[in-house]
Structures are given as C-alpha cells and as structure tokens.
Motif scaffolding. Structure first.
Motif, PDB file in Angstrom:
ATOM      1  N   VAL A   1     -68.750 -59.940 -12.923  1.00 41.38           N
ATOM      2  CA  VAL A   1     -69.541 -61.025 -13.470  1.00 41.38           C
ATOM      3  C   VAL A   1     -68.593 -62.117 -13.221  1.00 41.38           C
ATOM      4  CG1 VAL A   1     -70.218 -62.221 -15.766  1.00 41.38           C
ATOM      5  CG2 VAL A   1     -70.805 -59.856 -15.193  1.00 41.38           C
ATOM      6  N   VAL A   2     -69.046 -63.346 -13.123  1.00 41.24           N
ATOM      7  CA  VAL A   2     -68.300 -64.587 -12.766  1.00 41.24           C
ATOM      8  C   VAL A   2     -68.259 -65.551 -14.254  1.00 41.24           C
ATOM      9  CG1 VAL A   2     -67.856 -66.616 -11.646  1.00 41.24           C
ATOM     10  CG2 VAL A   2     -68.635 -64.715 -10.287  1.00 41.24           C
ATOM     11  N   LEU A   3     -67.143 -65.656 -14.689  1.00 37.12           N
ATOM     12  CA  LEU A   3     -66.863 -66.323 -15.820  1.00 37.12           C
ATOM     13  C   LEU A   3     -66.493 -67.914 -15.337  1.00 37.12           C
ATOM     14  CD1 LEU A   3     -65.161 -63.961 -18.145  1.00 37.12           C
ATOM     15  CD2 LEU A   3     -67.558 -64.248 -17.713  1.00 37.12           C
ATOM     16  N   GLU A   4     -66.943 -68.628 -16.038  1.00 40.30           N
ATOM     17  CA  GLU A   4     -66.520 -70.339 -15.623  1.00 40.30           C
ATOM     18  C   GLU A   4     -65.874 -70.552 -17.041  1.00 40.30           C
ATOM     19  OE1 GLU A   4     -70.122 -72.854 -15.118  1.00 40.30           O
ATOM     20  OE2 GLU A   4     -70.400 -72.183 -13.264  1.00 40.30           O
ATOM     21  N   LEU A   5     -64.876 -70.726 -16.914  1.00 42.18           N
ATOM     22  CA  LEU A   5     -63.766 -70.759 -18.031  1.00 42.18           C
ATOM     23  C   LEU A   5     -63.447 -72.268 -18.429  1.00 42.18           C
ATOM     24  CD1 LEU A   5     -61.353 -67.934 -17.598  1.00 42.18           C
ATOM     25  CD2 LEU A   5     -63.342 -67.964 -19.022  1.00 42.18           C
ATOM     26  N   GLU A   6     -63.723 -72.940 -19.607  1.00 45.44           N
ATOM     27  CA  GLU A   6     -63.326 -74.353 -19.948  1.00 45.44           C
ATOM     28  C   GLU A   6     -62.794 -74.391 -21.134  1.00 45.44           C
ATOM     29  OE1 GLU A   6     -67.027 -76.369 -19.211  1.00 45.44           O
ATOM     30  OE2 GLU A   6     -67.358 -75.935 -17.208  1.00 45.44           O
ATOM     31  N   SER A   7     -62.566 -75.539 -21.692  1.00 41.01           N
ATOM     32  CA  SER A   7     -62.110 -75.541 -22.994  1.00 41.01           C
ATOM     33  C   SER A   7     -62.471 -76.925 -23.446  1.00 41.01           C
ATOM     34  CB  SER A   7     -60.440 -75.826 -22.733  1.00 41.01           C
ATOM     35  OG  SER A   7     -59.844 -76.099 -24.103  1.00 41.01           O
ATOM     36  N   GLY A   8     -62.856 -76.627 -24.962  1.00 44.02           N
ATOM     37  CA  GLY A   8     -63.436 -77.778 -25.687  1.00 44.02           C
ATOM     38  C   GLY A   8     -62.379 -78.793 -26.253  1.00 44.02           C
ATOM     39  N   ASP A   9     -61.079 -78.265 -26.487  1.00 46.63           N
ATOM     40  CA  ASP A   9     -59.976 -78.799 -27.057  1.00 46.63           C
ATOM     41  C   ASP A   9     -58.554 -78.934 -26.163  1.00 46.63           C
ATOM     42  OD1 ASP A   9     -59.726 -76.310 -28.131  1.00 46.63           O
ATOM     43  OD2 ASP A   9     -60.973 -76.980 -29.378  1.00 46.63           O
ATOM     44  N   VAL A  10     -57.932 -77.622 -26.532  1.00 51.23           N
ATOM     45  CA  VAL A  10     -56.516 -77.513 -26.283  1.00 51.23           C
ATOM     46  C   VAL A  10     -56.533 -76.561 -24.999  1.00 51.23           C
ATOM     47  CG1 VAL A  10     -55.271 -78.455 -28.181  1.00 51.23           C
ATOM     48  CG2 VAL A  10     -55.849 -75.824 -27.980  1.00 51.23           C
ATOM     49  N   ILE A  11     -55.578 -76.138 -24.527  1.00 49.94           N
ATOM     50  CA  ILE A  11     -55.313 -75.135 -23.895  1.00 49.94           C
ATOM     51  C   ILE A  11     -55.464 -73.778 -24.296  1.00 49.94           C
ATOM     52  CG2 ILE A  11     -53.874 -73.997 -21.632  1.00 49.94           C
ATOM     53  CD1 ILE A  11     -52.616 -76.567 -21.157  1.00 49.94           C
ATOM     54  N   HIS A  12     -56.611 -73.006 -24.105  1.00 48.01           N
ATOM     55  CA  HIS A  12     -56.688 -71.699 -24.265  1.00 48.01           C
ATOM     56  C   HIS A  12     -56.276 -70.647 -23.141  1.00 48.01           C
ATOM     57  CE1 HIS A  12     -58.313 -72.861 -28.163  1.00 48.01           C
ATOM     58  NE2 HIS A  12     -58.801 -73.632 -27.467  1.00 48.01           N
ATOM     59  N   SER A  13     -56.330 -69.170 -23.293  1.00 47.30           N
ATOM     60  CA  SER A  13     -56.348 -68.354 -22.308  1.00 47.30           C
ATOM     61  C   SER A  13     -57.331 -67.205 -22.312  1.00 47.30           C
ATOM     62  CB  SER A  13     -54.836 -67.963 -21.950  1.00 47.30           C
ATOM     63  OG  SER A  13     -54.862 -67.099 -20.800  1.00 47.30           O
ATOM     64  N   PHE A  14     -58.115 -66.987 -21.489  1.00 47.11           N
ATOM     65  CA  PHE A  14     -59.079 -65.892 -21.736  1.00 47.11           C
ATOM     66  C   PHE A  14     -58.500 -64.538 -21.127  1.00 47.11           C
ATOM     67  CE2 PHE A  14     -62.549 -63.419 -20.429  1.00 47.11           C
ATOM     68  CZ  PHE A  14     -63.183 -63.601 -21.494  1.00 47.11           C
ATOM     69  N   TRP A  15     -58.505 -63.629 -21.974  1.00 47.38           N
ATOM     70  CA  TRP A  15     -57.966 -62.541 -21.658  1.00 47.38           C
ATOM     71  C   TRP A  15     -58.487 -61.088 -22.265  1.00 47.38           C
ATOM     72  CZ3 TRP A  15     -52.622 -59.766 -23.450  1.00 47.38           C
ATOM     73  CH2 TRP A  15     -52.401 -58.788 -22.591  1.00 47.38           C
ATOM     74  N   VAL A  16     -59.349 -60.391 -21.717  1.00 46.98           N
ATOM     75  CA  VAL A  16     -59.710 -59.175 -21.900  1.00 46.98           C
ATOM     76  C   VAL A  16     -59.026 -58.075 -21.231  1.00 46.98           C
ATOM     77  CG1 VAL A  16     -61.878 -57.681 -22.128  1.00 46.98           C
ATOM     78  CG2 VAL A  16     -62.056 -60.012 -22.287  1.00 46.98           C
ATOM     79  N   PRO A  17     -57.860 -57.646 -21.799  1.00 43.03           N
ATOM     80  CA  PRO A  17     -56.949 -56.777 -20.837  1.00 43.03           C
ATOM     81  C   PRO A  17     -57.588 -55.649 -20.144  1.00 43.03           C
ATOM     82  CG  PRO A  17     -56.138 -57.309 -23.257  1.00 43.03           C
ATOM     83  CD  PRO A  17     -57.602 -57.768 -23.201  1.00 43.03           C
ATOM     84  N   ARG A  18     -58.665 -55.063 -20.522  1.00 40.65           N
ATOM     85  CA  ARG A  18     -59.220 -53.800 -19.888  1.00 40.65           C
ATOM     86  C   ARG A  18     -60.095 -54.211 -18.772  1.00 40.65           C
ATOM     87  NH1 ARG A  18     -61.158 -48.885 -23.298  1.00 40.65           N
ATOM     88  NH2 ARG A  18     -60.614 -48.025 -21.216  1.00 40.65           N
TER      89      ARG A  18
ATOM     90  N   LEU B   1     -56.604 -65.862 -17.586  1.00 39.63           N
ATOM     91  CA  LEU B   1     -56.673 -67.092 -16.944  1.00 39.63           C
ATOM     92  C   LEU B   1     -56.768 -68.295 -17.990  1.00 39.63           C
ATOM     93  CD1 LEU B   1     -56.881 -68.304 -14.037  1.00 39.63           C
ATOM     94  CD2 LEU B   1     -59.181 -68.076 -14.190  1.00 39.63           C
ATOM     95  N   ASP B   2     -56.166 -69.326 -17.719  1.00 37.59           N
ATOM     96  CA  ASP B   2     -56.102 -70.330 -18.714  1.00 37.59           C
ATOM     97  C   ASP B   2     -57.373 -71.107 -18.692  1.00 37.59           C
ATOM     98  OD1 ASP B   2     -53.444 -69.582 -19.590  1.00 37.59           O
ATOM     99  OD2 ASP B   2     -52.471 -71.554 -18.779  1.00 37.59           O
ATOM    100  N   MET B   3     -57.599 -71.745 -19.935  1.00 33.36           N
ATOM    101  CA  MET B   3     -58.877 -72.684 -20.060  1.00 33.36           C
ATOM    102  C   MET B   3     -58.384 -73.851 -20.403  1.00 33.36           C
ATOM    103  SD  MET B   3     -60.838 -69.947 -22.727  1.00 33.36           S
ATOM    104  CE  MET B   3     -62.214 -69.444 -22.188  1.00 33.36           C
ATOM    105  N   ILE B   4     -58.510 -74.839 -19.537  1.00 35.95           N
ATOM    106  CA  ILE B   4     -57.836 -75.961 -19.392  1.00 35.95           C
ATOM    107  C   ILE B   4     -58.786 -77.201 -19.683  1.00 35.95           C
ATOM    108  CG2 ILE B   4     -56.394 -77.785 -18.082  1.00 35.95           C
ATOM    109  CD1 ILE B   4     -55.423 -74.954 -16.669  1.00 35.95           C
ATOM    110  N   PRO B   5     -58.492 -78.004 -20.410  1.00 33.78           N
ATOM    111  CA  PRO B   5     -59.523 -79.216 -20.694  1.00 33.78           C
ATOM    112  C   PRO B   5     -59.561 -79.923 -19.611  1.00 33.78           C
ATOM    113  CG  PRO B   5     -57.705 -79.281 -22.568  1.00 33.78           C
ATOM    114  CD  PRO B   5     -57.377 -78.012 -21.629  1.00 33.78           C
ATOM    115  N   GLY B   6     -60.827 -80.369 -18.978  1.00 31.14           N
ATOM    116  CA  GLY B   6     -61.478 -81.055 -17.946  1.00 31.14           C
ATOM    117  C   GLY B   6     -61.119 -80.178 -16.829  1.00 31.14           C
TER     118      GLY B   6
END
Lengths: 312, 129
Positions: free
Chosen positions: A135-152, A157-162
C-alpha cells in the motif's frame, strides 16, 4: 495497553520492515564486534605484556585497524545495506492502493484516495489495509515535522510541511500493528500512536465498500446524541460524515465507534475511556488540543459516548 | 451444597464466611479479597483503560481525574458514596456500575466476573500503600 501498542521494533511482519530489521541486526552485531576489539586493545594497553603493548602502538595497527579495516568494512556494508533496502524506494507503479496520511499535533489525518487522487473516505489514527499486497502512503504534515513509523511494517519516513513523501508498507498476514510518531513534534509527541489493521483481501473489500456507502449516506437526525454533539461544540472541530458536523481541526469521528483506540492510538476504545476522554482528555494526554469538558453531566457524557459508539 | 473446584468454591466460601461474619460484630476493619489475582487485575486495569478516569496506585499512566482516585480502597467505607465497601459489591460495581448506582458516570466495563474480582483484589491490596 492493548494489541499492537506500544509496537515492538524488531519483529517485522512484512517485506519492507524485514529488510530494515535485518540491516539493524547486522549493524548491532558489527557494533558489538568492534566494541570487543576496542575493549581488547584497551585491556592490552592497560594490563598487557610489554611486547603486545609495543605492537599495539606500532604504525601497522594504525594502517590496518584505523584505515584499512573501516574503509573496507564500511564500504562493503554501505553497498550491502543499499542493495538490501533498495526496494524500499522502487518506483511506484501507480496501480497500488493509495492513502494520504497527514501528521497533525498530535494525531494522524487519514484519507483513502481513488485513482484520481481524491479523498473518498476520511478517517483518523487508524489505517485498514489488505494483507499480502503493498500500500502506498502519501505522507504529509499539517504543521511541524512528524515521522511515520509502523515498526513491524516499514521503516520510518519524515512528514514534512509543504512536501509529499511516498512510502510503501505491507503486512504479510492479517493482524494489528501499532505505530508511533518518530520525530519529536512537541507536547504529547510520545502519545501520538497509530494503528494499522491488515485484513484478508475479501474482508478488506467489504470494509471499504461499507465505508464508501457510509460517506455517501446523509445521516437522519441522530437524536439527543447528535443534538448534544452540536450544542456542546464538538462539531466545530470534528466531522461526522453526512451530518452537520464538519469541523476539520480535530480527528474525523465518522468511524469512531469502529476504531480500536482513542487519543491517537494510545488507549483502548470503550464507553469508559470515551467518557473519560471527553470529560478531561488532558489527564490522559497532557497538552493535546482538546479542552476538558467539565460542563457536561454524567448523563450527557453517556449520551455523547453512546452516540460516538454508534458511528461506524 | 455441592462445591465446584477451585476459585468458584473459594468464592462461595468467602461469601459464606462474610455472611457468618456479619452475624457477630465487630467485623474486620480492612477489606481484602484473598482469592483474586492482583497481577491479572492490574493487567485488566491496563487493558480496559481504567486510568482514563481514575488515578490508580501503581499505574504510571494515565492518571485520570474524571472519577475519584482509587488509593486507600481498603479503608474506604463506601463505594460511589452509596454502597457498602464489600468485596462482592466492589467487584459487581466494577463490572456494571449503572446497575448498582443508576445515573453513575461510571459505565459498565468490558471485564469478566473473574477479572472484576481480580481488579477488586488489586485495588484492596495496592490501595493500602
């Protein structure tokens, strides 16, 4: 707390996570090996025989141990590591299922996309996927830098504004997999969890079809619960598809009753935790953006929780 | 009375002895539930999220403030300000509060009868600290 959270980090359940985990173990093993060699050299320097100490202080040791060894080993490791994980950045074919996940302080906005990239199902803090396919995830951020991580299921991968970062995840078998924001994003960052539920493809198709129908169906007046949801002000921040509640500041509650967790993947979802969250979520997740609702009576809390339990 | 094995038999004995104890005051001044398993009780407390509303001794997170803190349960005289603080009543209240105290903000919780007794055991033992 409940199935999948906090997530174990060295227990891969899909191809994208297992290559990362294998590389991690190799790095741990090599780190341990180098540490042993350094400790042995330290022991010789302090307590070893004179002849050994002189050898250790020679130029040869510096050429071999200080230059040749790291150059060869680190180069080999770099090449191996890149080849091991190159499939993580394979080109996206375009026919995979796509979901846009937006990091927010401190929860996850989830939108299932159609072929044209339109959000057709909106949800929060929980992702349903079919087992056995990427499954392809489009990772974005609504505010600050987050990072998406489902370890298993994947690396982080970072979620970066813009910016829109693409990442694949895959679960080999049905199951429940916890995730966690992996980039400090302030306040209750440590309590920004996520849940991925992998279904058999048949069951997954059922879930998605039911949700597509639900998004298209206007809800007939939901009685006291719907009225209270509106008058207490919940609808200013929360959306429930097909009702007047259209707030986008907080998590979408259209499928709240079906969710396994509340508070972005951190607490089990039941009547008690729902009521506790509405009455004073600040005690559960300090500094999250939902204020405590101390004006509500126990009957009103029960009514709201019952209404939310019915949203699925 | 035919006794079934294990816990169940023990529980009946407990109820019986409580009934007998009620006949000759003064009663014990401390509550306890010797047949429950406090470790399993704690696991159930974590699983259903009791901490969302209650600050519970021994539970680091969350420390809810919606309902009362549950320290000193063994010394309290009343449950929810209304019910006698007896082991059987506490276990029943944990499982289905609205049935015992209509209008209570505490909802029925998704725990089994055995788990409710384990939770009560934990609260009586841990709450004394």
């Amino acid at each position: 707390m409940f199935e999948g959270w906090p997530p174990p980090v060295l227990d891969p359940a899909g191809p994208y996570a297992s290559s990362v985990t294998l590389l991690s173990w190799i790095l741990f093993a090599m780190g341990a090996g180098v540490l042993l060699v350094v400790l042995a050299a330290l022991w010789i320097a302090l307590f070893g025989r004179r002849a050994l100490q002189e050898k250790l202080g020679g130029k040869k040791v510096i050429w071999i141990g200080g230059l040749a060894f790291p150059l060869i080993v680190l180069t080999a490791l770099l090449v191996y590591g890149l080849s091991l994980t190159r499939h993580l950045s394979d080109d996206i074919a375009g026919d995979e299922m796509r979901v846009r996940i937006t990091g927010e302080m401190w929860w996850w906005r989830v939108a299932y996309l159609d072929e044209a990239g339109n959000a057709v199902i909106q949800d929060a803090n929980e992702l349903h996927i079919p087992a056995g396919q990427p499954v392809v995830l489009e990772l974005e951020s609504g505010d600050v830098i987050h990072s998406f991580w489902v370890p298993r299921l994947s690396g982080k991968l970072d979620m970066i504004p813009g910016r829109r970062n693409l990442m694949r995840i895959q679960a080999d078998a049905p199951g429940v997999f916890g995730g966690q924001c992996a980039e400090f994003c302030g306040g209750p960052h440590a309590l920004m969890g996520f849940t991925v539920i992998a279904h058999t493809p048949a069951r997954f198709a059922q879930v998605m079809q039911a949700r597509l129908r639900r998004e298209a169906t206007p809800q007939v007046a939901g009685g006291e619960g719907a009225r209270l949801f509106d008058t207490a002000g919940c609808s200013a921040c929360h959306r429930i598809a097909g009702t007047g509640a259209n707030g986008l500041a907080g998590p979408d509650l259209t499928y709240m009753g079906a969710r396994r967790t509340i508070g972005a993947g951190i607490m089990p979802n039941n009547r008690g935790t729902l009521m506790g969250w509405i009455a004073n979520s600040q005690a559960i997740k300090p500094n999250n953006r939902m204020p405590p609702y101390r004006v509500l009576s126990s009957e009103e809390l029960t009514t709201l929780a019952t209404y939310l339990e019915a949203q699925k | 009375m035919k006794l079934t094995a294990g816990r169940n038999a023990g529980f009946q004995c407990l109820v019986l002895s409580l009934a007998l104890a009620a006949c000759k005051p003064p009663p014990e001044d401390r509550q306890s539930m010797p047949l429950g398993d406090p470790a399993k009780g704690f696991a159930a407390i974590e699983r259903v999220g009791c901490g969302s509303c209650h600050t519970i001794p021994g539970l680091r997170w969350p420390k809810g403030t919606v309902g009362p803190a549950l320290n000193g349960m063994a010394e309290r005289a009343l449950i929810a300000g209304k019910l006698p603080n007896r082991p059987d009543v506490l276990a029943a209240y944990i499982r289905n509060a609205p049935a015992l105290v209509p209008g209570s903000a505490m909802p029925a919780m998704p725990v089994s009868e055995v788990e409710a007794r384990d939770i009560a055991t934990y609260l009586y033992e841990k709450g004394a600290e």
